[in-house]
Design an enzyme around this catalytic site. Structure first.
Site, short mmCIF file in Angstrom:
data_model
loop_
_atom_site.label_atom_id
_atom_site.label_comp_id
_atom_site.label_asym_id
_atom_site.label_seq_id
_atom_site.Cartn_x
_atom_site.Cartn_y
_atom_site.Cartn_z
N SER A 106 0.83 -1.21 0.00
CA SER A 106 0.00 0.00 0.00
C SER A 106 0.86 1.26 0.00
O SER A 106 1.94 1.28 0.59
CB SER A 106 -0.88 0.00 1.26
OG SER A 106 -1.40 1.28 1.48
N ARG A 165 -15.32 5.32 9.96
CA ARG A 165 -15.20 4.09 10.76
C ARG A 165 -15.53 4.47 12.21
O ARG A 165 -14.74 5.13 12.87
CB ARG A 165 -13.80 3.51 10.64
CG ARG A 165 -13.37 3.52 9.18
CD ARG A 165 -12.61 2.35 8.70
NE ARG A 165 -12.37 2.54 7.27
CZ ARG A 165 -11.19 2.84 6.73
NH1 ARG A 165 -10.12 2.92 7.50
NH2 ARG A 165 -11.07 3.03 5.43
N LYS A 249 -8.56 -1.56 -8.75
CA LYS A 249 -9.12 -2.18 -7.54
C LYS A 249 -10.29 -1.37 -6.99
O LYS A 249 -10.23 -0.14 -6.95
CB LYS A 249 -8.03 -2.26 -6.47
CG LYS A 249 -8.48 -2.81 -5.11
CD LYS A 249 -7.30 -3.01 -4.18
CE LYS A 249 -7.66 -3.64 -2.85
NZ LYS A 249 -8.16 -2.70 -1.85
N ARG A 276 -14.71 -1.16 4.25
CA ARG A 276 -14.18 -0.04 5.02
C ARG A 276 -14.48 1.31 4.39
O ARG A 276 -14.12 2.34 4.92
CB ARG A 276 -12.66 -0.18 5.16
CG ARG A 276 -12.26 -1.39 5.97
CD ARG A 276 -10.82 -1.76 5.76
NE ARG A 276 -9.87 -0.85 6.37
CZ ARG A 276 -9.49 -0.89 7.64
NH1 ARG A 276 -10.00 -1.80 8.43
NH2 ARG A 276 -8.59 -0.04 8.10
C1 LIG Z 1 -5.95 -2.17 8.06
C2 LIG Z 1 -6.32 -2.14 6.60
C3 LIG Z 1 -5.73 -1.18 5.78
C4 LIG Z 1 -6.05 -1.14 4.42
N1 LIG Z 1 -5.41 -0.24 3.61
C5 LIG Z 1 -5.65 -0.25 2.28
C6 LIG Z 1 -4.91 0.59 1.41
O1 LIG Z 1 -4.04 1.35 1.84
N2 LIG Z 1 -5.19 0.54 0.09
C7 LIG Z 1 -6.14 -0.30 -0.45
O2 LIG Z 1 -6.35 -0.33 -1.66
N3 LIG Z 1 -6.84 -1.13 0.36
C8 LIG Z 1 -6.62 -1.13 1.69
N4 LIG Z 1 -7.30 -2.00 2.51
C9 LIG Z 1 -8.25 -2.95 1.91
C10 LIG Z 1 -7.55 -4.27 1.52
O3 LIG Z 1 -6.65 -4.07 0.46
C11 LIG Z 1 -8.56 -5.33 1.08
O4 LIG Z 1 -9.36 -4.81 0.05
C12 LIG Z 1 -9.45 -5.82 2.22
O5 LIG Z 1 -8.75 -5.87 3.44
C13 LIG Z 1 -10.00 -7.22 1.87
O6 LIG Z 1 -10.90 -7.64 2.83
P1 LIG Z 1 -10.54 -8.64 4.05
O7 LIG Z 1 -9.76 -7.83 5.02
O8 LIG Z 1 -11.89 -9.00 4.56
O9 LIG Z 1 -9.74 -9.80 3.50
C14 LIG Z 1 -7.00 -2.06 3.88
C15 LIG Z 1 -7.59 -3.01 4.72
C16 LIG Z 1 -7.25 -3.07 6.06
C17 LIG Z 1 -7.87 -4.13 6.92
#
Ligand SMILES: Cc1cc2nc3c(=O)[nH]c(=O)nc-3n(C[C@H](O)[C@H](O)[C@H](O)COP(=O)(O)O)c2cc1C
Length: 397
Positions: A106, A165, A249, A276
């Site tokens: 990320s 959130r 994405k 999120r």
């Molecule tokens: C703590 C955290 C930080 C995240 N930061 C990013 C990010 O910086 N960029 C992004 O595209 N997705 C981010 N995501 C989303 C993840 O890439 C992913 O889409 C998501 O976690 C998938 O779902 P799951 O946690 O249920 O497996 C983040 C998710 C979490 C849990």
């Protein structure tokens, strides 16, 4: 390593992390409806198991955008990994590399993309780009990521601003994250209840910082994360600055998949950011089959959100995904035992996928993708809610 499953890792991570840090990982936007939907959709999957067949050997490997992965899995780009353990993103990349899986870094990682690239020497490293510092900042990031050896660029399109959130707001944390002394002081009571975490993480000052701040810009430009955000119009602009594949994405609609193809994306990731961002989005697994149909093999279709076992990975593949991204589960492992914990969780997912393939009698991923699978028709919500439905029916009789 005693982690026996992802739910076990989740419980264990919860015991190791201060509540606010666990909630940063675990939380979804608003009432977390989408976050729950993502997980529940996997419970509603029904296999039609072919029996009386035995696969002599199981090959979980795939070819994805010119790279061979040992299993159809990549670690999702998750910012702030250093908040759970100082092994942080380099630990995650090393874990994924050791298992032959892909890994996506990320922009909001706690270590710089150069540090992560050199630590893991990862053969399948992808970089997820936010327009940190606007287009000029993104230009620097793209140049740095290319120079550091990242092969594929992920452009996240579902984050024009951070989702609300409630958990973070309740702890007094806001985005961009303010893990500053003031905020930490407010959290002192819960942090003190986790002395192990405090010893590991908080003593290391760089642990909670952002690694990819802009060179020469005060504060790294992190307060400007959402000044300019990527849109469809930027794909052509990025194409001029990035020679490798570009994967978009954050899609959950057929229309956006069509747009991605029209704009020349080399792959798409069906995602709602793990629930999120915009709460109320559908479960990603539910929209996967129709998007796979629409794309019809022209580019790889990846999916993430709610995958909590290797069997879930198999379910997503049977519904047509080319590969999946794993988010929170590897963060649980990282929280428990750093790189070794992340590796254990990823390894578990691969062995569970292998076991599911054995049960289904499918020797390889191509065969797995042909196994008949459907959503449970008796319930839109999965097993837990079936009981509710029976109770209601009983009462009506
Ligand atoms: C703590 C955290 C930080 C995240 N930061 C990013 C990010 O910086 N960029 C992004 O595209 N997705 C981010 N995501 C989303 C993840 O890439 C992913 O889409 C998501 O976690 C998938 O779902 P799951 O946690 O249920 O497996 C983040 C998710 C979490 C849990």
């Amino acid at each position: 390593m005693r982690i026996s499953s992802v739910p076990h890792a989740r419980e264990w991570a919860q015991r190791r992390l201060p509540r606010a840090v666990f909630d940063v990982v675990e939380g979804g936007a608003e009432r977390e409806v989408t976050e729950r939907r993502n997980r529940e959709a996997f419970d509603a999957v029904t296999w039609q198991q072919p029996v009386g067949v035995q696969a002599e050997s199981i090959d979980t490997s795939i070819e994805l955008l010119g790279q061979r992965l040992s299993a159809p899995m990549l670690t999702a780009p998750c910012g702030l990994a250093g908040a759970v353990h100082p092994d942080a993103e380099p630990g995650v990349f090393s874990a994924a590399a050791a298992l032959g899986l892909g890994a996506v870094l990320s922009t909001t990682a706690t270590r710089s993309l150069e540090t992560v690239a050199s630590a893991g020497a990862h053969p399948h490293a992808w970089f997820q780009c936010y327009f940190l510092g606007g287009r000029s900042g993104a230009e620097q990031l793209l140049e740095r990521a290319g120079a550091a050896g990242y092969q594929t660029l992920v452009l996240t399109l579902d984050t024009p601003m951070p989702g609300i959130r409630y958990r973070d707001a309740g702890h007094g944390l806001t985005l961009p994250m303010n893990y500053r002394l003031g905020a930490m002081a407010r959290l002192a009571p819960q942090v003190l209840r986790r002395p192990g975490w405090l010893a590991r993480v908080a003593r290391r000052p760089s642990t909670l910082s952002m690694g990819n701040g802009l060179h020469g810009v005060p504060g790294g430009g992190l307060d400007r994360l959402f000044d300019e955000v990527p849109t469809w119009a930027d794909l052509a602009w990025i194409r001029e600055r990035w020679s490798g594949p570009i994967v978009v994405k954050g899609l959950t609609r057929v229309a956006d998949a069509q747009r991605a193809l029209a704009e020349g994306a080399d792959g798409i990731i069906i995602s709602n950011h793990g629930g999120r961002q915009l709460d109320g989005q559908p479960a990603t697994l539910r929209v996967l089959p129709q998007i796979v149909d629409e794309v019809a093999g022209r580019v790889p279709v990846l999916v993430d959100g709610g995958i909590r076992s290797g069997a879930d990975v198999a379910r997503a593949l049977a519904f047509g995904a080319s590969a999946v991204l794993i988010g929170r589960p590897y963060l649980y492992g990282l929280a428990i035992a750093g790189e070794a914990g992340a590796r254990r969780v990823l390894d578990l997912l691969v062995s569970e996928l292998t076991r599911t393939m054995q049960l289904l009698g499918t020797p390889d991923i191509e065969a797995l993708r042909k196994v008949p699978v459907q959503f449970d028709v008796t319930s839109r919500f999965g097993i837990e809610r079936q009981d509710d439905a029976q109770v209601t029916l009983g009462g009506a009789r």
